[in-house]
Motif scaffolding. Structure first.
Motif, short mmCIF file in Angstrom:
data_model
loop_
_atom_site.label_atom_id
_atom_site.label_comp_id
_atom_site.label_asym_id
_atom_site.label_seq_id
_atom_site.Cartn_x
_atom_site.Cartn_y
_atom_site.Cartn_z
N ARG A 312 49.24 34.73 45.92
CA ARG A 312 49.70 34.20 44.25
C ARG A 312 50.31 33.35 44.00
O ARG A 312 49.28 32.11 43.01
CB ARG A 312 50.49 35.55 43.75
N LYS A 313 50.69 33.13 44.90
CA LYS A 313 51.21 31.12 44.67
C LYS A 313 50.35 29.88 44.32
O LYS A 313 50.41 29.15 43.53
CB LYS A 313 52.68 30.79 46.19
N PHE A 314 49.18 29.69 45.12
CA PHE A 314 48.66 29.33 45.24
C PHE A 314 47.46 29.74 44.29
O PHE A 314 47.10 28.50 43.99
CB PHE A 314 47.89 29.36 46.40
N ILE A 315 46.89 30.78 44.27
CA ILE A 315 46.23 31.06 42.65
C ILE A 315 46.97 30.33 41.51
O ILE A 315 46.61 29.65 40.43
CB ILE A 315 46.20 32.38 42.31
N ILE A 328 39.00 34.81 39.22
CA ILE A 328 39.28 34.65 40.52
C ILE A 328 38.45 35.10 41.58
O ILE A 328 38.04 36.21 40.60
CB ILE A 328 40.60 35.47 40.54
N VAL A 329 38.14 35.15 42.61
CA VAL A 329 37.27 35.52 43.32
C VAL A 329 38.15 35.81 44.82
O VAL A 329 38.47 34.89 45.22
CB VAL A 329 35.63 35.04 43.47
N PHE A 330 37.45 37.23 44.82
CA PHE A 330 38.47 37.50 46.53
C PHE A 330 37.20 37.61 47.32
O PHE A 330 36.06 38.73 46.61
CB PHE A 330 38.58 38.75 46.88
N THR A 331 36.82 36.82 48.75
CA THR A 331 35.85 37.76 49.30
C THR A 331 36.65 37.45 50.90
O THR A 331 37.63 37.18 51.69
CB THR A 331 34.90 36.43 49.53
N GLY A 332 35.76 37.79 51.80
CA GLY A 332 36.04 37.51 53.36
C GLY A 332 36.32 39.08 53.98
O GLY A 332 36.63 40.47 53.54
N GLY A 333 36.93 39.03 55.18
CA GLY A 333 36.87 40.76 55.68
C GLY A 333 38.21 40.80 55.31
O GLY A 333 37.59 42.15 54.95
N VAL A 334 39.43 41.01 54.63
CA VAL A 334 40.09 41.22 54.27
C VAL A 334 40.38 41.32 52.75
O VAL A 334 40.29 42.04 51.80
CB VAL A 334 41.69 40.85 53.99
N ALA A 375 38.25 42.44 28.20
CA ALA A 375 39.14 41.77 27.38
C ALA A 375 39.27 41.02 28.15
O ALA A 375 40.04 40.22 27.53
CB ALA A 375 39.90 42.43 26.29
N SER A 376 39.91 41.09 29.93
CA SER A 376 40.67 39.70 30.70
C SER A 376 39.99 38.33 30.17
O SER A 376 38.76 38.19 30.19
CB SER A 376 40.51 40.63 31.74
N ARG A 377 40.95 37.52 29.43
CA ARG A 377 40.77 36.66 29.67
C ARG A 377 39.98 35.76 30.81
O ARG A 377 39.61 34.57 31.04
CB ARG A 377 41.84 35.52 28.84
N VAL A 378 41.44 35.87 31.65
CA VAL A 378 40.74 35.32 33.55
C VAL A 378 40.03 36.43 33.82
O VAL A 378 40.91 38.16 33.86
CB VAL A 378 42.30 34.75 33.99
N LYS A 379 38.63 36.23 34.19
CA LYS A 379 38.41 37.89 35.22
C LYS A 379 38.25 37.80 36.55
O LYS A 379 38.33 36.19 37.12
CB LYS A 379 36.74 37.63 34.70
#
Length: 400
Positions: A312-315, A328-334, A375-379
């Motif tokens: 969260r800090k790096f985002i 914001i995109v999440f990927t990888g094993g976790v 409606a989220s401004r940041v997807k």
């Protein structure tokens, strides 16, 4: 064009065979060779549409391992090609390209020497990656090869983000700077995530989170890497399975002095004995940490909260650097499999315009999916990464 993709580690070979043409990609087989150099090695071969095949025998070196892979690929029962002549090119994942390689390239003698020259700053990865290239020269002589570098995507990072505030002479003498890793994954999921969210990649502000046992976050500004959490080595940035991530360097030198540890011991401590493994003493696998978390284990609660908070800090940091955020995109094993991690990271980002859809997130695993409310401004999105397809595509474009 049938392309063999290899990702050679120090004692392993991951592989995929992809038939790739313009507009169409077909996975034929994938597999893993493990325990190379140990008394008993393993080959697990998974052909598409056929029964998996396993082999257990000594595998003394990478050349032997690759020979076994090629035998599996052409076997009349579990093979996927009639003969090795069908393999038209081989693409290799190479961890470190330094400042030599801003893009993927065809392997030449000069390229091999530059990969070798980077052994000193990538001792765990580049020697194995080069071994894979040399092994293919022995078993498939004359077949063109391409090298695809983890670091290439990050060569667009500006100096204000890649330089360290150390004496400049160390950059001039040793090229000590941030390089970044997981570049093929960040590049792939940024483009795919932008398409899913309806964004123009060339005019977008995206943070990609590749979260696995090794993990990194990248600021992707207008389709190009602008900053990334891993640095000179993959140990920097996030809390990982066994890596410490961001830490005051003086804490490391202090521990070294108190414990009488040399450089190799300190390096092993930061890379192999830290992260959630070091914090909990339980495991480097987040599934085990999650289980202990729900059982009320205090160290597991601390480790998981630190893990999520660092992402969260790096985002937030990268949103500030880019002057805003679209996705914001999440990927990888976790990142692809832990709905708890994704929700934990996004909780508290409402002030940035994130409206997280907990219902859409719940139970979602390994698929391409939007995780934010309409409606989220940041997807927010989850994208299944496919680094092997990136390697195959680059290889195809280089040799076709």
């Amino acid at each position: 064009m049938v392309i063999l993709v290899l990702n050679c580690g120090s004692s392993s070979i991951k592989y995929q065979v992809i038939d790739i043409e313009a507009g169409a990609n077909t996975l034929l087989a994938k597999g893993l060779v493990e325990r190379i150099g140990l008394p008993e090695g393993d080959l697990t071969h998974k052909p598409v549409g056929k029964e998996r095949f396993e082999l257990h025998r000594p595998i003394p070196d990478h050349t032997t391992g690759i020979r076994l892979v090629l035998e599996a690929l052409t076997n009349p029962v579990h093979g996927v090609i009639a003969s090795l002549s069908e393999v038209k090119a081989v693409g290799h994942r190479v961890a470190h390209g330094g400042e030599f390689f801003p893009a993927s390239c065809v392997v030449t003698d000069e390229v091999k020497e530059k990969i070798r020259a980077l052994f000193e700053i990538a001792p765990l990865h580049n020697p194995a990656n080069l071994e894979g290239i040399l092994s293919i020269e022995k078993v498939l002589p004359g077949v063109p090869q391409a090298a695809v570098f983890d670091t290439s995507f990050h060569q667009t990072i500006p100096a204000i983000n890649y330089m360290y505030a150390l004496p400049y002479e160390y950059y001039e003498k040793y090229r000590v700077r941030k390089y970044g890793f997981h570049g093929t994954s960040h590049k792939f999921v940024a483009a795919k995530g932008a398409a899913l969210a309806g964004l123009d990649l060339a005019h977008s502000k995206i943070v990609t989170c590749h979260i696995g046992n090794g993990a990194s976050v990248t600021a992707v500004l207008d389709g190009r890497s602008f900053d990334t959490s891993m640095g000179f080595s993959p140990v920097d940035g996030l809390v990982m399975g066994t890596r410490c991530g961001e830490v005051d360097p003086s804490a490391i030198t202090f521990i070294g002095e108190k414990e009488g540890m040399n450089y190799s011991e300190l390096n092993a401590m930061m890379n192999k004995k830290s992260g959630v493994q070091g914090l909990t003493g339980l495991s480097s696998d987040m599934r085990d940490i999650d289980k202990a978390y729900h059982e009320g284990n205090g160290k597991a609660i601390l480790a998981r909260d630190m893990y999520d908070n660092r992402i969260r800090k790096f985002i937030g940091q990268y949103a500030a650097e880019m002057g805003g955020l679209d996705l914001i995109v999440f990927t990888g094993g976790v990142g692809e499999n832990s709905d708890e991690m994704r929700e934990g990271v996004c909780r508290g980002l409402e002030f940035m315009g994130v409206e997280f859809d907990a219902a859409a997130n719940k139970g979602a695993r390994g698929v391409d999916k939007l995780l934010s409310k309409p409606a989220s401004r940041v997807k927010v999105a989850m994208i299944a990464t496919d680094e092997e397809l990136v390697i195959a595509t680059d290889t195809y474009n280089l040799v076709k």
